[in-house]
Design a protein around this motif. Structure first.
Motif, mmCIF file in Angstrom:
data_model
loop_
_atom_site.group_PDB
_atom_site.id
_atom_site.type_symbol
_atom_site.label_atom_id
_atom_site.label_comp_id
_atom_site.label_asym_id
_atom_site.label_seq_id
_atom_site.Cartn_x
_atom_site.Cartn_y
_atom_site.Cartn_z
ATOM 1 N N PRO A 116 -9.783 60.276 -32.731
ATOM 2 C CA PRO A 116 -8.385 60.548 -32.875
ATOM 3 C C PRO A 116 -7.378 59.031 -32.899
ATOM 4 O O PRO A 116 -6.369 58.827 -33.688
ATOM 5 C CB PRO A 116 -7.077 62.269 -32.444
ATOM 6 N N ILE A 117 -8.355 58.574 -31.839
ATOM 7 C CA ILE A 117 -8.037 57.229 -31.068
ATOM 8 C C ILE A 117 -6.966 56.005 -32.828
ATOM 9 O O ILE A 117 -6.443 55.479 -32.520
ATOM 10 C CB ILE A 117 -8.552 56.241 -30.274
ATOM 11 N N TYR A 118 -8.251 56.252 -33.134
ATOM 12 C CA TYR A 118 -7.876 55.352 -34.201
ATOM 13 C C TYR A 118 -6.893 55.340 -35.472
ATOM 14 O O TYR A 118 -6.025 54.927 -36.094
ATOM 15 C CB TYR A 118 -9.020 55.094 -35.292
ATOM 16 N N GLY A 119 -6.422 56.842 -35.365
ATOM 17 C CA GLY A 119 -5.767 57.082 -36.840
ATOM 18 C C GLY A 119 -3.919 57.048 -35.628
ATOM 19 O O GLY A 119 -3.104 56.739 -36.552
ATOM 20 N N THR A 120 -4.489 57.252 -34.666
ATOM 21 C CA THR A 120 -2.776 57.114 -33.800
ATOM 22 C C THR A 120 -2.422 55.647 -33.792
ATOM 23 O O THR A 120 -0.826 55.673 -33.697
ATOM 24 C CB THR A 120 -3.223 57.228 -31.994
ATOM 25 N N LEU A 121 -3.475 55.056 -33.110
ATOM 26 C CA LEU A 121 -3.340 53.651 -33.320
ATOM 27 C C LEU A 121 -2.381 52.566 -34.734
ATOM 28 O O LEU A 121 -1.459 51.993 -34.955
ATOM 29 C CB LEU A 121 -4.161 52.466 -32.353
ATOM 30 N N ALA A 122 -3.121 53.133 -35.763
ATOM 31 C CA ALA A 122 -3.127 52.907 -37.334
ATOM 32 C C ALA A 122 -1.352 53.324 -37.519
ATOM 33 O O ALA A 122 -0.472 53.150 -38.205
ATOM 34 C CB ALA A 122 -3.938 53.579 -38.429
ATOM 35 N N GLN A 123 -1.001 55.032 -37.394
ATOM 36 C CA GLN A 123 0.104 55.385 -37.703
ATOM 37 C C GLN A 123 1.441 54.608 -36.457
ATOM 38 O O GLN A 123 2.156 54.232 -36.630
ATOM 39 C CB GLN A 123 0.277 56.561 -36.337
ATOM 40 N N ILE A 124 1.072 54.192 -35.292
ATOM 41 C CA ILE A 124 1.793 53.410 -33.881
ATOM 42 C C ILE A 124 2.126 51.599 -35.200
ATOM 43 O O ILE A 124 3.287 51.530 -35.376
ATOM 44 C CB ILE A 124 1.226 52.717 -33.336
ATOM 45 N N PHE A 125 0.696 50.823 -35.450
ATOM 46 C CA PHE A 125 1.060 50.163 -35.709
ATOM 47 C C PHE A 125 0.866 49.663 -36.825
ATOM 48 O O PHE A 125 1.326 48.254 -37.957
ATOM 49 C CB PHE A 125 -0.041 48.979 -35.086
ATOM 50 N N CYS A 126 0.743 50.871 -38.237
ATOM 51 C CA CYS A 126 0.366 50.303 -39.900
ATOM 52 C C CYS A 126 1.282 50.947 -39.830
ATOM 53 O O CYS A 126 1.028 51.288 -42.023
ATOM 54 C CB CYS A 126 -1.607 50.217 -39.892
ATOM 55 N N ASN A 127 1.895 51.665 -40.013
ATOM 56 C CA ASN A 127 3.234 52.818 -41.168
ATOM 57 C C ASN A 127 4.038 51.270 -41.936
ATOM 58 O O ASN A 127 4.115 50.463 -41.109
ATOM 59 C CB ASN A 127 4.302 53.310 -39.564
ATOM 60 N N ASP A 128 4.950 52.163 -42.142
ATOM 61 C CA ASP A 128 5.145 50.816 -43.785
ATOM 62 C C ASP A 128 6.794 50.148 -42.674
ATOM 63 O O ASP A 128 7.724 49.682 -43.650
ATOM 64 C CB ASP A 128 6.109 52.243 -44.469
ATOM 65 N N TYR A 129 7.362 50.521 -41.578
ATOM 66 C CA TYR A 129 8.246 49.697 -41.142
ATOM 67 C C TYR A 129 7.527 48.914 -39.365
ATOM 68 O O TYR A 129 8.180 48.602 -39.222
ATOM 69 C CB TYR A 129 9.570 50.879 -40.366
ATOM 70 N N SER A 130 6.314 49.363 -39.082
ATOM 71 C CA SER A 130 5.269 48.626 -38.174
ATOM 72 C C SER A 130 5.339 46.847 -38.622
ATOM 73 O O SER A 130 5.446 46.539 -39.940
ATOM 74 C CB SER A 130 4.258 48.778 -38.010
ATOM 75 N N PRO A 131 5.824 45.787 -38.087
ATOM 76 C CA PRO A 131 6.299 44.257 -37.880
ATOM 77 C C PRO A 131 5.019 43.940 -38.549
ATOM 78 O O PRO A 131 3.982 42.391 -38.090
ATOM 79 C CB PRO A 131 6.530 44.102 -37.199
ATOM 80 N N LEU A 132 3.654 44.903 -37.726
ATOM 81 C CA LEU A 132 2.013 44.505 -37.629
ATOM 82 C C LEU A 132 1.776 44.775 -38.636
ATOM 83 O O LEU A 132 0.317 45.056 -39.043
ATOM 84 C CB LEU A 132 1.386 44.880 -36.505
ATOM 85 N N ARG A 133 2.648 45.865 -39.761
ATOM 86 C CA ARG A 133 1.363 46.140 -41.161
ATOM 87 C C ARG A 133 0.345 44.870 -41.841
ATOM 88 O O ARG A 133 -0.534 45.662 -41.973
ATOM 89 C CB ARG A 133 2.933 46.963 -41.832
ATOM 90 N N VAL A 159 -1.472 42.800 -41.069
ATOM 91 C CA VAL A 159 -2.282 42.301 -39.981
ATOM 92 C C VAL A 159 -3.454 43.280 -41.105
ATOM 93 O O VAL A 159 -4.539 43.242 -40.365
ATOM 94 C CB VAL A 159 -1.888 42.801 -38.627
ATOM 95 N N CYS A 160 -2.669 44.523 -40.737
ATOM 96 C CA CYS A 160 -3.909 46.238 -40.333
ATOM 97 C C CYS A 160 -4.157 46.032 -41.650
ATOM 98 O O CYS A 160 -5.745 46.448 -42.114
ATOM 99 C CB CYS A 160 -2.892 47.630 -40.827
ATOM 100 N N VAL A 161 -3.492 45.492 -43.222
ATOM 101 C CA VAL A 161 -4.125 45.358 -44.359
ATOM 102 C C VAL A 161 -5.175 44.422 -44.626
ATOM 103 O O VAL A 161 -5.789 44.476 -45.540
ATOM 104 C CB VAL A 161 -2.786 45.285 -45.340
ATOM 105 N N GLU A 162 -4.969 43.053 -43.800
ATOM 106 C CA GLU A 162 -5.855 42.328 -43.969
ATOM 107 C C GLU A 162 -7.083 42.143 -42.536
ATOM 108 O O GLU A 162 -8.455 42.661 -43.406
ATOM 109 C CB GLU A 162 -5.644 40.934 -43.447
ATOM 110 N N ILE A 163 -7.062 43.528 -41.981
ATOM 111 C CA ILE A 163 -8.370 44.039 -41.620
ATOM 112 C C ILE A 163 -9.130 45.003 -42.932
ATOM 113 O O ILE A 163 -10.228 44.648 -42.265
ATOM 114 C CB ILE A 163 -7.484 44.707 -39.836
ATOM 115 N N VAL A 164 -8.340 45.744 -43.228
ATOM 116 C CA VAL A 164 -8.522 46.615 -43.474
ATOM 117 C C VAL A 164 -9.150 45.495 -45.405
ATOM 118 O O VAL A 164 -10.912 46.151 -45.158
ATOM 119 C CB VAL A 164 -7.578 47.525 -44.793
#
Length: 371
Positions: free
Chosen positions: A238-255, A257-262
């Motif tokens: 669940p670590i991957y999902g938890t981190l994604a929920q924090i940093f990759c949600n629609d309101y995150s300033p790092l979103r 970055v998550c998209v580029e990693i994907v």
């Protein structure tokens, strides 16, 4: 200093963007495959199988769609097999309008979702403990094709009373059927039609990305794997999902970055097919694990430019196979009708390799590149 700065930024992000009142949590986030299927109003069944070599598999079933109230044995069964590091949830985790499992169920098919050995739902054995016994991980996709897949197919046909089924495989899921149909030709008659997404047999021209070759990637991974005696790769956590929920949600300033990693991991963003909101949902259940031996086998096929069994080295090959080199899979024995589809930006399933595969198969109806 750097660690302190990163940690402080994480706490700040959680405090500002991670509160429960903020509209950032997708309703499917935190759900497993059963909960997700039922959450969308579909029936769910769990089936447990035991392979001849002692692995305990769980496969999941959606027997009918939302607008159908009862089972009907006339519904054609469809088996969906995921790719490497994936599981049954990957056929249902992008919503009812886009998930193939839901779409086919609503169109009147009887849907079966496979989980190969070593993945989240099939990480069990009658005698071996995956957390303690390295022998549990002594398998490649060869064993999955030889033991797991025929067991799954026979179970589905027995339950549904059908003589054959439709098969949809993605990446490794396609490799499995190519191997099974070549080694046990009788299964060609148990598959009415194979839809191969990102077909994976020949990997001569495959690359990790446009900038990194498979060999370069392997040279970076192997020094980590060998000394630490790793046998399992990327199990579900669940670590991957938890981190994604924090940093990759629609309101995150790092979103972004998550998209580029994907995109870096899965291919170019041509056509912008990715629903970015679902990144936390997807990463809650994926990756689902695999054995190191699966990765090694794919790397061997890339380097040998051949679709062949696992290479144990000359001495062990002679003992196991009766010859110095591993036997090739005889694709001329595969008579199942195939539809081959690959993405135009796929660096692993390339046009040259898929065209070579198509030339070896007897019954290719479609060989198409999707933009």
């Amino acid at each position: 200093m750097i660690i302190t700065t990163v940690f402080t930024f994480m706490i700040f992000t959680i405090s500002v963007y991670g509160n429960e009142e903020a509209p950032i949590r997708h309703p499917d986030f935190g759900l497993n495959v059963k909960q997700m299927i039922q959450n969308h109003g579909y029936p769910f069944e769990n089936h447990t199988l035991l392979t001849d070599d002692g692995y305990i598999l769980e496969i999941h079933r959606i027997p009918y769609g939302r607008n159908i109230s009862i089972k009907d044995e006339t519904r054609p069964p469809v088996l969906l097999l995921p790719g490497l590091f994936c599981s049954s949830v990957d056929w249902v985790n992008v919503g009812t309008e886009k998930s193939l499992g839901f779409i086919l169920a609503d169109q009147g098919y009887d849907i079966w979702l496979g989980n190969p050995r070593g993945t989240t739902w099939s990480r069990k054995h009658t005698q071996l403990n995956p957390d303690r016994d390295e022998d549990f991980w002594n398998f490649s996709f060869h064993e999955i094709a030889y033991y797991d897949l025929p067991m799954i197919i026979d179970h589905i046909l027995d339950v549904t009373h059908h003589k054959s089924l439709f098969y949809v495989g993605h990446s490794q899921g396609t490799t499995l059927l190519f191997i099974l149909a070549s080694m046990k030709p009788e299964y060609n008659y148990k598959v009415r039609l194979s839809v191969a997404l990102a077909p994976s047999a020949y990997l001569t021209h495959a690359r990790a990305s446009y900038d990194v070759s498979l060999l370069d990637l392997w040279k970076r991974l192997e020094p980590v794997i060998r000394p630490n005696e790793l046998h399992e790769v990327l199990p579900r956590t669940p670590i991957y999902g938890t981190l994604a929920q924090i940093f990759c949600n629609d309101y995150s300033p790092l979103r972004h970055v998550c998209v580029e990693i994907v995109y870096l991991l899965t291919g170019s963003h041509s056509g912008d097919q990715l629903n970015k909101t679902l990144i936390p949902v997807i990463l809650w259940n994926t990756p689902a694990g695999s054995s190191v031996k699966q990765l090694t086998h794919y790397m061997q096929m890339h380097l040998s430019k051949s679709f062949q069994q696992y290479d144990y080295g000359k001495q062990m090959n002679l003992k196991k196979y009766g010859q110095l080199k591993p036997p090739k899979y005889h694709l001329n024995k595969v008579t199942t009708p195939h539809l081959l589809y690959r993405g135009s930006d796929d660096t692993l399933s390339t046009k040259k390799d898929v065209d070579k595969l198509a030339s070896k198969l007897q019954n290719v109806i479609v060989n198409r590149e999707i933009p």
